[in-house]
Scaffold this motif. Structure first.
Motif, PDB file in Angstrom:
ATOM      1  N   LEU A   1      88.000   3.027  10.475  1.00  0.00           N
ATOM      2  CA  LEU A   1      86.731   3.702  10.174  1.00  0.00           C
ATOM      3  C   LEU A   1      86.341   4.661  11.291  1.00  0.00           C
ATOM      4  O   LEU A   1      86.556   4.369  12.470  1.00  0.00           O
ATOM      5  N   PRO A   2      85.732   5.796  10.922  1.00  0.00           N
ATOM      6  CA  PRO A   2      85.282   6.735  11.954  1.00  0.00           C
ATOM      7  C   PRO A   2      84.158   6.124  12.790  1.00  0.00           C
ATOM      8  O   PRO A   2      83.395   5.292  12.293  1.00  0.00           O
ATOM      9  N   GLU A   3      84.106   6.538  14.039  1.00  0.00           N
ATOM     10  CA  GLU A   3      83.032   6.121  14.950  1.00  0.00           C
ATOM     11  C   GLU A   3      82.923   4.604  15.064  1.00  0.00           C
ATOM     12  O   GLU A   3      81.841   4.072  15.305  1.00  0.00           O
ATOM     13  N   SER A   4      84.040   3.902  14.893  1.00  0.00           N
ATOM     14  CA  SER A   4      84.020   2.436  14.872  1.00  0.00           C
ATOM     15  C   SER A   4      85.266   1.881  15.547  1.00  0.00           C
ATOM     16  O   SER A   4      86.295   2.553  15.633  1.00  0.00           O
ATOM     17  N   ARG A   5      85.151   0.629  15.982  1.00  0.00           N
ATOM     18  CA  ARG A   5      86.280  -0.069  16.588  1.00  0.00           C
ATOM     19  C   ARG A   5      86.266  -1.509  16.087  1.00  0.00           C
ATOM     20  O   ARG A   5      85.245  -2.195  16.192  1.00  0.00           O
ATOM     21  N   LEU A   6      87.396  -1.941  15.530  1.00  0.00           N
ATOM     22  CA  LEU A   6      87.528  -3.317  15.060  1.00  0.00           C
ATOM     23  C   LEU A   6      87.624  -4.247  16.258  1.00  0.00           C
ATOM     24  O   LEU A   6      88.471  -4.058  17.135  1.00  0.00           O
ATOM     25  N   LEU A   7      86.757  -5.246  16.300  1.00  0.00           N
ATOM     26  CA  LEU A   7      86.762  -6.221  17.397  1.00  0.00           C
ATOM     27  C   LEU A   7      87.550  -7.470  17.035  1.00  0.00           C
ATOM     28  O   LEU A   7      88.261  -8.028  17.868  1.00  0.00           O
ATOM     29  N   ALA A   8      87.385  -7.951  15.801  1.00  0.00           N
ATOM     30  CA  ALA A   8      88.028  -9.204  15.385  1.00  0.00           C
ATOM     31  C   ALA A   8      88.017  -9.318  13.881  1.00  0.00           C
ATOM     32  O   ALA A   8      87.135  -8.768  13.209  1.00  0.00           O
ATOM     33  N   CYS A   9      88.995 -10.037  13.380  1.00  0.00           N
ATOM     34  CA  CYS A   9      89.004 -10.426  11.977  1.00  0.00           C
ATOM     35  C   CYS A   9      89.320 -11.917  11.958  1.00  0.00           C
ATOM     36  O   CYS A   9      90.266 -12.360  12.615  1.00  0.00           O
ATOM     37  N   SER A  10      88.517 -12.686  11.264  1.00  0.00           N
ATOM     38  CA  SER A  10      88.704 -14.138  11.230  1.00  0.00           C
ATOM     39  C   SER A  10      89.989 -14.510  10.503  1.00  0.00           C
ATOM     40  O   SER A  10      90.643 -13.671   9.888  1.00  0.00           O
ATOM     41  N   SER A  11      90.295 -15.786  10.536  1.00  0.00           N
ATOM     42  CA  SER A  11      91.346 -16.326   9.683  1.00  0.00           C
ATOM     43  C   SER A  11      90.935 -16.113   8.237  1.00  0.00           C
ATOM     44  O   SER A  11      89.766 -15.854   7.939  1.00  0.00           O
ATOM     45  N   LEU A  12      91.892 -16.272   7.334  1.00  0.00           N
ATOM     46  CA  LEU A  12      91.584 -16.212   5.909  1.00  0.00           C
ATOM     47  C   LEU A  12      91.182 -17.606   5.437  1.00  0.00           C
ATOM     48  O   LEU A  12      91.703 -18.609   5.914  1.00  0.00           O
ATOM     49  N   TYR A  13      90.256 -17.636   4.486  1.00  0.00           N
ATOM     50  CA  TYR A  13      89.770 -18.885   3.907  1.00  0.00           C
ATOM     51  C   TYR A  13      89.845 -18.787   2.392  1.00  0.00           C
ATOM     52  O   TYR A  13      89.619 -17.724   1.823  1.00  0.00           O
ATOM     53  N   SER A  14      90.128 -19.907   1.747  1.00  0.00           N
ATOM     54  CA  SER A  14      90.147 -19.988   0.288  1.00  0.00           C
ATOM     55  C   SER A  14      88.885 -20.718  -0.149  1.00  0.00           C
ATOM     56  O   SER A  14      88.494 -21.714   0.468  1.00  0.00           O
ATOM     57  N   SER A  15      88.258 -20.195  -1.224  1.00  0.00           N
ATOM     58  CA  SER A  15      87.047 -20.850  -1.725  1.00  0.00           C
ATOM     59  C   SER A  15      86.950 -20.683  -3.235  1.00  0.00           C
ATOM     60  O   SER A  15      87.410 -19.686  -3.784  1.00  0.00           O
ATOM     61  N   PRO A  16      86.334 -21.663  -3.905  1.00  0.00           N
ATOM     62  CA  PRO A  16      86.111 -21.514  -5.343  1.00  0.00           C
ATOM     63  C   PRO A  16      85.141 -20.373  -5.606  1.00  0.00           C
ATOM     64  O   PRO A  16      84.325 -20.035  -4.746  1.00  0.00           O
ATOM     65  N   PRO A  17      85.208 -19.761  -6.805  1.00  0.00           N
ATOM     66  CA  PRO A  17      84.301 -18.653  -7.102  1.00  0.00           C
ATOM     67  C   PRO A  17      82.847 -19.111  -7.109  1.00  0.00           C
ATOM     68  O   PRO A  17      82.529 -20.212  -7.531  1.00  0.00           O
TER      69      PRO A  17
END
Length: 167
Positions: free
Chosen positions: A37-53
């Motif tokens: 993304l412009p003007e942005s910096r990714l700091l972290a992305c969590s683990s993936l989680y599974s959940s019911p709808p």
């Protein structure tokens, strides 16, 4: 809050979710797109989680994550960028809480509280959504939610409701 030149750098948190077209891949691709993304910096992305709808039960389980960014984009410009990522990954809005290739929610925008026709921040459903709170706690355990208190307290009051770490 820091400043970059004349602009204020804000830490924001984005909820990511998918339950169509290889959901884990959709969420991973979205996290990569957030890093571009412009003007942005990714700091972290969590683990993936599974959940019911959360919505209609006639759909597959979701894969969810939360990302942290630093940005100088305004809340509404950031929202437009998030919607562009959703569209690029095939998002079609057919029914509320229905199945989707990608859902990106602006959960928090620094310590701001926003409530207008386009945007509500902190995200209105945040306190009840295990699929947001638990990944958020993974990447920002000491976070305080504006108007709602410490994240740790919200997590304590929110049952996991079938949420499981994916992978």
């Amino acid at each position: 809050m820091q400043t970059a030149g004349d602009e204020t750098v804000i830490t924001v948190y984005i909820g990511l979710g998918s339950n169509l077209a290889e959901p884990a891949m959709q969420v991973r691709r979205a996290c990569e797109a957030l890093g571009q993304l412009p003007e942005s910096r990714l700091l972290a992305c969590s683990s993936l989680y599974s959940s019911p709808p959360m919505g209609p039960p006639d759909q597959p389980d979701y894969i969810n994550a939360v990302a942290a960014l630093e940005t100088t984009l305004s809340p509404h410009d950031l929202l437009a960028e998030l919607q562009a990522i959703e569209q690029a990954q095939g998002r079609v809005r057919e029914r509320r809480w229905g199945a989707r290739t990608l859902d990106l929610d602006l959960l928090l925008y620094g310590d701001r509280q926003i409530d207008d026709q386009q945007l509500t921040v902190p995200h209105v459903g945040l306190p009840e959504r295990a699929f947001v709170l638990y990944p958020l706690q993974e990447i920002a355990p000491t976070l305080v939610i504006p108007g709602q208190g410490p994240l740790a307290d919200l997590v304590t009051r929110c049952p996991e409701n079938g949420l499981q770490r994916y992978e």
